[in-house]
Design a protein around this motif. Structure first.
Motif, PDB file in Angstrom:
ATOM      1  N   CYS A  41       0.840  -1.205   0.000  1.00 41.96           N
ATOM      2  CA  CYS A  41       0.000   0.000   0.000  1.00 41.96           C
ATOM      3  C   CYS A  41       0.874   1.254   0.000  1.00 41.96           C
ATOM      4  CB  CYS A  41      -0.941  -0.009   1.200  1.00 41.96           C
ATOM      5  SG  CYS A  41      -2.229  -1.252   1.099  1.00 41.96           S
ATOM      6  N   ASP A  42       1.642   1.423  -1.034  1.00 46.55           N
ATOM      7  CA  ASP A  42       2.559   2.557  -1.161  1.00 46.55           C
ATOM      8  C   ASP A  42       1.773   3.832  -1.473  1.00 46.55           C
ATOM      9  OD1 ASP A  42       4.519   4.372  -1.726  1.00 46.55           O
ATOM     10  OD2 ASP A  42       5.615   3.091  -3.130  1.00 46.55           O
ATOM     11  N   PRO A  43       1.863   4.853  -0.609  1.00 45.62           N
ATOM     12  CA  PRO A  43       1.114   6.091  -0.855  1.00 45.62           C
ATOM     13  C   PRO A  43       1.543   6.820  -2.122  1.00 45.62           C
ATOM     14  CG  PRO A  43       1.834   5.950   1.435  1.00 45.62           C
ATOM     15  CD  PRO A  43       2.548   4.869   0.696  1.00 45.62           C
ATOM     16  N   GLU A  44       2.710   6.472  -2.665  1.00 51.39           N
ATOM     17  CA  GLU A  44       3.186   7.122  -3.880  1.00 51.39           C
ATOM     18  C   GLU A  44       2.491   6.589  -5.132  1.00 51.39           C
ATOM     19  OE1 GLU A  44       5.226   9.703  -3.815  1.00 51.39           O
ATOM     20  OE2 GLU A  44       5.192   9.538  -1.630  1.00 51.39           O
ATOM     21  N   LYS A  45       1.764   5.502  -4.983  1.00 52.91           N
ATOM     22  CA  LYS A  45       1.078   4.907  -6.124  1.00 52.91           C
ATOM     23  C   LYS A  45      -0.328   5.481  -6.269  1.00 52.91           C
ATOM     24  CE  LYS A  45       3.631   0.542  -5.937  1.00 52.91           C
ATOM     25  NZ  LYS A  45       3.541  -0.931  -5.826  1.00 52.91           N
ATOM     26  N   GLU A  46      -1.017   5.079  -7.321  1.00 52.42           N
ATOM     27  CA  GLU A  46      -2.380   5.558  -7.561  1.00 52.42           C
ATOM     28  C   GLU A  46      -3.356   4.919  -6.572  1.00 52.42           C
ATOM     29  OE1 GLU A  46      -3.506   5.840 -11.824  1.00 52.42           O
ATOM     30  OE2 GLU A  46      -1.607   4.792 -12.162  1.00 52.42           O
ATOM     31  N   ASN A  47      -4.658   5.248  -6.748  1.00 51.22           N
ATOM     32  CA  ASN A  47      -5.692   4.649  -5.903  1.00 51.22           C
ATOM     33  C   ASN A  47      -5.561   3.127  -5.875  1.00 51.22           C
ATOM     34  OD1 ASN A  47      -7.669   6.595  -4.793  1.00 51.22           O
ATOM     35  ND2 ASN A  47      -7.801   7.236  -6.925  1.00 51.22           N
ATOM     36  N   LEU A  48      -5.415   2.547  -4.704  1.00 47.73           N
ATOM     37  CA  LEU A  48      -5.299   1.102  -4.584  1.00 47.73           C
ATOM     38  C   LEU A  48      -6.455   0.541  -3.763  1.00 47.73           C
ATOM     39  CD1 LEU A  48      -1.462   0.681  -3.919  1.00 47.73           C
ATOM     40  CD2 LEU A  48      -2.704   0.219  -6.041  1.00 47.73           C
ATOM     41  N   CYS A  49      -6.804  -0.709  -4.056  1.00 47.53           N
ATOM     42  CA  CYS A  49      -7.885  -1.405  -3.351  1.00 47.53           C
ATOM     43  C   CYS A  49      -7.358  -2.724  -2.811  1.00 47.53           C
ATOM     44  CB  CYS A  49      -9.049  -1.704  -4.289  1.00 47.53           C
ATOM     45  SG  CYS A  49      -9.740  -0.277  -5.136  1.00 47.53           S
ATOM     46  N   LEU A  50      -7.960  -3.194  -1.736  1.00 53.07           N
ATOM     47  CA  LEU A  50      -7.668  -4.525  -1.205  1.00 53.07           C
ATOM     48  C   LEU A  50      -8.785  -5.463  -1.634  1.00 53.07           C
ATOM     49  CD1 LEU A  50      -6.185  -6.599   0.554  1.00 53.07           C
ATOM     50  CD2 LEU A  50      -7.461  -5.707   2.523  1.00 53.07           C
ATOM     51  N   TYR A  51      -8.417  -6.500  -2.389  1.00 53.37           N
ATOM     52  CA  TYR A  51      -9.374  -7.481  -2.874  1.00 53.37           C
ATOM     53  C   TYR A  51      -9.181  -8.808  -2.151  1.00 53.37           C
ATOM     54  CZ  TYR A  51     -10.175  -4.397  -6.896  1.00 53.37           C
ATOM     55  OH  TYR A  51     -10.483  -3.334  -7.708  1.00 53.37           O
ATOM     56  N   ARG A  82      -2.343   5.433   4.637  1.00 53.27           N
ATOM     57  CA  ARG A  82      -1.459   4.513   5.373  1.00 53.27           C
ATOM     58  C   ARG A  82      -0.542   5.216   6.368  1.00 53.27           C
ATOM     59  NH1 ARG A  82       3.584   1.454   2.733  1.00 53.27           N
ATOM     60  NH2 ARG A  82       4.479   3.468   3.340  1.00 53.27           N
ATOM     61  N   ASP A  83       0.119   6.270   5.940  1.00 52.61           N
ATOM     62  CA  ASP A  83       1.098   6.931   6.798  1.00 52.61           C
ATOM     63  C   ASP A  83       0.525   8.125   7.551  1.00 52.61           C
ATOM     64  OD1 ASP A  83       2.922   5.096   5.883  1.00 52.61           O
ATOM     65  OD2 ASP A  83       3.744   6.410   4.338  1.00 52.61           O
ATOM     66  N   GLY A  84      -0.764   8.380   7.374  1.00 57.03           N
ATOM     67  CA  GLY A  84      -1.370   9.530   8.031  1.00 57.03           C
ATOM     68  C   GLY A  84      -2.056   9.190   9.337  1.00 57.03           C
ATOM     69  N   MET A  85      -2.016   7.919   9.744  1.00 61.88           N
ATOM     70  CA  MET A  85      -2.651   7.504  10.985  1.00 61.88           C
ATOM     71  C   MET A  85      -1.884   6.321  11.559  1.00 61.88           C
ATOM     72  SD  MET A  85      -6.017   5.995   9.006  1.00 61.88           S
ATOM     73  CE  MET A  85      -7.007   5.851  10.484  1.00 61.88           C
ATOM     74  N   GLN A  86      -2.143   5.983  12.807  1.00 64.27           N
ATOM     75  CA  GLN A  86      -1.474   4.850  13.425  1.00 64.27           C
ATOM     76  C   GLN A  86      -1.848   3.572  12.680  1.00 64.27           C
ATOM     77  OE1 GLN A  86      -2.166   4.590  17.634  1.00 64.27           O
ATOM     78  NE2 GLN A  86      -1.214   6.565  18.070  1.00 64.27           N
ATOM     79  N   GLU A  87      -0.879   2.659  12.592  1.00 65.96           N
ATOM     80  CA  GLU A  87      -1.095   1.447  11.814  1.00 65.96           C
ATOM     81  C   GLU A  87      -2.308   0.668  12.309  1.00 65.96           C
ATOM     82  OE1 GLU A  87       1.100  -2.812  11.250  1.00 65.96           O
ATOM     83  OE2 GLU A  87       2.348  -1.027  10.950  1.00 65.96           O
ATOM     84  N   LYS A  88      -2.476   0.570  13.628  1.00 68.13           N
ATOM     85  CA  LYS A  88      -3.599  -0.170  14.190  1.00 68.13           C
ATOM     86  C   LYS A  88      -4.930   0.429  13.732  1.00 68.13           C
ATOM     87  CE  LYS A  88      -5.633  -1.570  18.612  1.00 68.13           C
ATOM     88  NZ  LYS A  88      -5.495  -1.494  20.097  1.00 68.13           N
TER      89      LYS A  88
END
Length: 253
Positions: A41-51, A82-88
């Motif tokens: 889930c790299d924030p440098e990439k485009e919109n990503l989804c979890l399937y 991803r990097d804007g909040m705590q991982e949990k």
């Protein structure tokens, strides 16, 4: 989004099996494979989804291009937070959206193949008997009202949360909930009816008397030995066990 075509579910049982497979894949991504999922889930990439896929695997990918898509789409842009909040908190948020997506896919199939009121109700009841992805990821599955098979009462929560064998057993040895109950005897039988069932922190299934389980000393969740690749022999030599999720956690700056 799936590279390998899967059979289209057409009955209540087939839709539920599809749901359960996709759910299993999502749970793996958010628990045992959490570090791998985090890196994808790299924030440098485009919109990503979890399937979640029907074969109990998962993938992080771009949304489909055609509109409308063949299936409902998961939440877009999970990588940006991803990097804007705590991982949990981030994992919990993804889990909530994953639960919503799973339900939308299941009832999409129900609508597509004309499930009636009774069929929709039966499908939801089957789904509702499983803990949600959110409950598994946050460790709140012990609150689910699920009874172990062939047992008139749930396992005592105070029993299953013991992470060590009582002396004089070696302190590094973990024991399954079934063995802990034997050690504690019948002292807490009166409390059993008030306690929740114990579910695996990886797959979310109930514990069974004939299965080996191990408890994480960090998050205090129980796991099937087979789910975390720990055997009774290995457990004998572990002084402090950390589940894959806790082992892979790194301090975030």
């Amino acid at each position: 989004m799936e590279g390998i075509p899967h059979p289209i579910p057409r009955t209540v049982e087939e839709v539920f099996n599809d749901f359960r497979g996709r759910r299993g894949g999502l749970i793996k991504a958010l628990t045992t494979d959490v570090e791998k999922f985090f890196q994808k889930c790299d924030p440098e990439k485009e919109n990503l989804c979890l399937y979640g896929l029907p074969n109990e695997t998962w993938e992080v990918n771009l949304p489909v291009e055609e509109v409308p898509p063949e299936l409902p789409e998961p939440a877009l842009g999970i990588n940006f937070a991803r990097d804007g909040m705590q991982e949990k908190d981030w994992l919990s948020l993804v889990a909530v959206h994953s639960d919503s997506w799973l339900l939308s896919v299941a009832f999409y199939f129900g609508a597509r193949f004309g499930f009636g009121k009774s069929e929709r109700k039966r499908l939801f009841q089957m789904i509702n008997d499983l803990p949600t992805v959110f409950e598994v990821v946050t460790g709140s599955v012990n609150q689910a009202k699920e009874d172990a098979p062939n047992n008139n009462s749930s396992k005592s929560k105070s029993n299953v949360k013991m992470s060590r064998q009582p002396e004089p057993q070696p302190r590094g040895v973990k024991m399954s909930p079934a063995k802990e109950e034997e050690v504690s005897g019948g002292k807490e039988e009166e409390e059993e009816d008030e306690q929740g069932a114990t579910l695996c922190g990886a797959c979310g299934d109930n514990y069974a008397n004939d299965e080996f389980w191990i408890c994480c000393d960090v998050c205090e969740r129980w796991f099937h030995g087979k789910c975390v690749k720990i055997t009774p022999a290995k457990a004998e030599h572990i002084k402090q066990y950390k589940c894959p999720g806790c082992s892979n956690k790194k301090p975030r700056v």
